[in-house]
Design an enzyme around this catalytic site. Structure first.
Site, PDB file in Angstrom:
ATOM      1  N   LYS A  67     -11.633  -3.108  18.752  1.00 51.75           N
ATOM      2  CA  LYS A  67     -10.219  -3.380  18.980  1.00 51.75           C
ATOM      3  C   LYS A  67      -9.610  -3.183  20.472  1.00 51.75           C
ATOM      4  CE  LYS A  67      -8.566  -2.875  14.182  1.00 51.75           C
ATOM      5  NZ  LYS A  67      -7.499  -2.851  13.403  1.00 51.75           N
TER       6      LYS A  67
ATOM      7  N   ASN B 142       0.849  -1.248  -0.133  1.00 49.74           N
ATOM      8  CA  ASN B 142      -0.040   0.191  -0.054  1.00 49.74           C
ATOM      9  C   ASN B 142       0.840   1.205  -0.078  1.00 49.74           C
ATOM     10  OD1 ASN B 142       0.749   0.811   2.791  1.00 49.74           O
ATOM     11  ND2 ASN B 142      -0.395  -1.006   3.206  1.00 49.74           N
TER      12      ASN B 142
ATOM     13  N   ASP C  52      -4.739  -9.388  12.908  1.00 51.09           N
ATOM     14  CA  ASP C  52      -4.927  -8.114  13.222  1.00 51.09           C
ATOM     15  C   ASP C  52      -3.934  -7.890  14.457  1.00 51.09           C
ATOM     16  OD1 ASP C  52      -5.438  -5.548  14.585  1.00 51.09           O
ATOM     17  OD2 ASP C  52      -7.190  -5.580  13.385  1.00 51.09           O
TER      18      ASP C  52
HETATM   19  O1  C5P Z   1      -8.767  -2.095  10.874  1.00 50.48           O
HETATM   20  P1  C5P Z   1      -7.939  -0.913  10.471  1.00 50.48           P
HETATM   21  O2  C5P Z   1      -6.811  -1.649   9.512  1.00 50.48           O
HETATM   22  O3  C5P Z   1      -8.570   0.368   9.722  1.00 50.48           O
HETATM   23  O4  C5P Z   1      -7.120  -0.447  11.629  1.00 50.48           O
HETATM   24  C1  C5P Z   1      -6.290   0.149  11.480  1.00 50.48           C
HETATM   25  C2  C5P Z   1      -5.100   0.011  12.739  1.00 50.48           C
HETATM   26  O5  C5P Z   1      -4.860  -1.326  13.134  1.00 50.48           O
HETATM   27  C3  C5P Z   1      -3.857   0.809  12.799  1.00 50.48           C
HETATM   28  O6  C5P Z   1      -3.361   0.955  13.904  1.00 50.48           O
HETATM   29  C4  C5P Z   1      -2.926  -0.524  12.289  1.00 50.48           C
HETATM   30  O7  C5P Z   1      -1.714  -0.212  12.754  1.00 50.48           O
HETATM   31  C5  C5P Z   1      -3.653  -1.738  12.943  1.00 50.48           C
HETATM   32  N1  C5P Z   1      -3.643  -2.955  12.204  1.00 50.48           N
HETATM   33  C6  C5P Z   1      -3.019  -4.041  12.679  1.00 50.48           C
HETATM   34  N2  C5P Z   1      -3.015  -5.211  12.201  1.00 50.48           N
HETATM   35  C7  C5P Z   1      -3.618  -5.575  11.025  1.00 50.48           C
HETATM   36  C8  C5P Z   1      -4.436  -4.213  10.442  1.00 50.48           C
HETATM   37  C9  C5P Z   1      -4.549  -3.174  11.138  1.00 50.48           C
HETATM   38  O8  C5P Z   1      -2.182  -3.721  13.798  1.00 50.48           O
HETATM   39  N3  C5P Z   1      -3.725  -6.635  10.507  1.00 50.48           N
END
Ligand code: C5P
Length: 420
Positions: free
Chosen positions: A348, A217, A313
């Site tokens: 979260k 990305n 996550d």
């Molecule tokens: O759900 P989303 O990706 O939008 O959430 C963003 C937050 O979650 C950020 O702080 C990102 O670093 C973390 N994140 C993570 N692991 C993932 C996806 C997102 O730690 N697989």
């Protein structure tokens, strides 16, 4: 609560010797002195002979409120605040603008003018803000000088890129006074996080499709790196778990390099014990190919379907630990910023979430990814704070200060009201 006031006063009682050398940017030094003083500092100005060709000592005396120092071998001046006293008085020697000649003189350790002698005699940090024509900046001699100064621990502030007084465009502009004040504030550690261990995730992840292709990305890692730097400046011990970026390792930070979400997850969990604050600023891939192909995929067919599976996550997995750190997440959103951020805060189980709008900025350019500036809406369980658009380095310092205050209030180290 207003977070601007204590932040701006970070230079209270700080003694700054400002060296001004011969560059057209010297006309901005008067404004710089004014802004350093507004931020709380006391300033003594040293001008080289070249500097006086661009701006008068009278101007610098008027804005600093102190007599301007110009000569090394002036009996009267040496009897007042001589070069050794000036060097001892300084908490920081800042040279802005620093001409190409000034940089080369510093490399040689020349002590044949007042500024050179003070730099040699001072044991305080030295910071220089180069300002010169872009070709002079790019010249190998200047670049070698800058590299040598860096190895001696001298802080190089800027230069910025853009239009130059001589009509050229490129790197070599002195940082603007506001940015210099921010940088100077950063050099004085607030100590608010001393003894605290912080882990920051930053940058994108790369999810392999085959040995030569991956999905990634547009994250540049700039926000996460700025947060790591700000946490170090606040006195924290910092581990930065970083996806591939082109950014240099922030000062005094331990960086662990990873590529994929899985590697980031493993690196984070291997080091998470003893971490007090976790800041998830990485743009972790949400999906990865179920299995990377062992060999390069051939373009034999007209269409290609990739089977993807969710990555773990990382943020939620750390938040789910029994002895979890104070958890700060990021939410990059294109719409419904507040609703989505609050949803993530709860889903979260975070202590705080910093949400930013990504994509086109209504005033032009892009926000969030790749940009040097950002604006954040920060939410925690019983409060929120809007941080307006500003350079990521400055934003990071304000956010780290906010995180530190919330973290400490929740651990009953201080009361939140004492901030602002
Ligand atoms: O759900 P989303 O990706 O939008 O959430 C963003 C937050 O979650 C950020 O702080 C990102 O670093 C973390 N994140 C993570 N692991 C993932 C996806 C997102 O730690 N697989």
């Amino acid at each position: 609560m207003d977070y601007t006031v204590p932040y701006m006063k970070r230079l209270t009682n700080k003694h700054i010797v400002l060296g001004v050398t011969g560059s057209i940017a010297a006309y901005k030094s008067a404004d710089l002195v004014r802004k350093l003083k507004t931020a709380g500092a006391e300033v003594h100005v040293i001008m080289t002979k070249g500097a006086t060709e661009f701006i008068t000592p009278l101007t610098m005396q008027a804005v600093s409120g102190n007599e301007v120092h110009q000569s090394l071998l002036d009996e009267k001046a040496e009897a007042g605040m001589g070069h050794i006293q000036l060097a001892r008085w300084a908490d920081l020697v800042l040279i802005a603008p620093a001409s190409a000649d000034c940089l080369s003189r510093l490399v040689l350790g020349r002590g044949d003018d007042l500024l050179g002698a003070v730099c040699l005699a001072s044991t305080s940090p030295l910071a220089v803000a180069p300002a010169m024509n872009q070709a002079m900046w790019k010249d190998p001699a200047t670049q070698e000088n800058v590299a040598k100064l860096k190895t001696r621990g001298i802080h190089i502030l800027g230069p910025a890129e853009g239009e130059q007084a001589c009509g050229d465009t490129g790197p070599g502009r002195m940082l603007e006074p506001d940015d210099l004040v921010t940088e100077v504030e950063g050099l004085f550690e607030s100590g608010i996080l001393s003894g605290v261990k912080v882990m920051v995730t930053a940058g994108p992840t790369q999810e392999d499709i085959d040995p030569v292709r991956f999905i990634s990305n547009r994250s540049s890692g700039k926000m996460g790196y700025a947060l790591a730097q700000a946490a170090v400046e606040a006195g924290a011990e910092v581990i930065l778990v970083s996806g591939p970026t082109s950014l240099p390792i922030p000062d005094r930070t331990r960086r662990i390099d990873i590529r994929s979400a899985r590697e980031m997850h493993d690196a984070v969990h291997a080091e998470i014990k003893d971490i007090d604050i976790f800041i998830g600023a990485a743009a972790v891939a949400d999906y990865r190919p179920i299995e990377a192909e062992a060999g390069k995929i051939k373009k034999d067919s007209d269409t290609l379907t990739l089977q993807m599976t969710k990555t773990e996550d990382i943020l939620a997995s750390v938040a789910g630990l029994k002895d979890r750190p104070y958890m700060v997440g990021f939410a990059a959103e294109t719409d419904n910023l507040e609703a989505n951020a609050l949803k993530k805060l709860n889903a979260k189980q975070l202590d705080m979430i910093a949400a930013n709008r990504v994509g086109e900025d209504p005033t032009g350019g892009t926000l969030g990814f790749e940009s040097d500036e950002n604006a954040l809406s920060v939410f925690w369980q019983d409060g929120n704070k809007e941080l307006s658009r500003m350079p990521k380095s400055q934003l990071a310092r304000i956010l780290v200060e906010l995180i530190a205050r919330r973290y400490k209030s929740e651990h009953n180290i201080i009361r939140p009201e004492s901030f602002g």
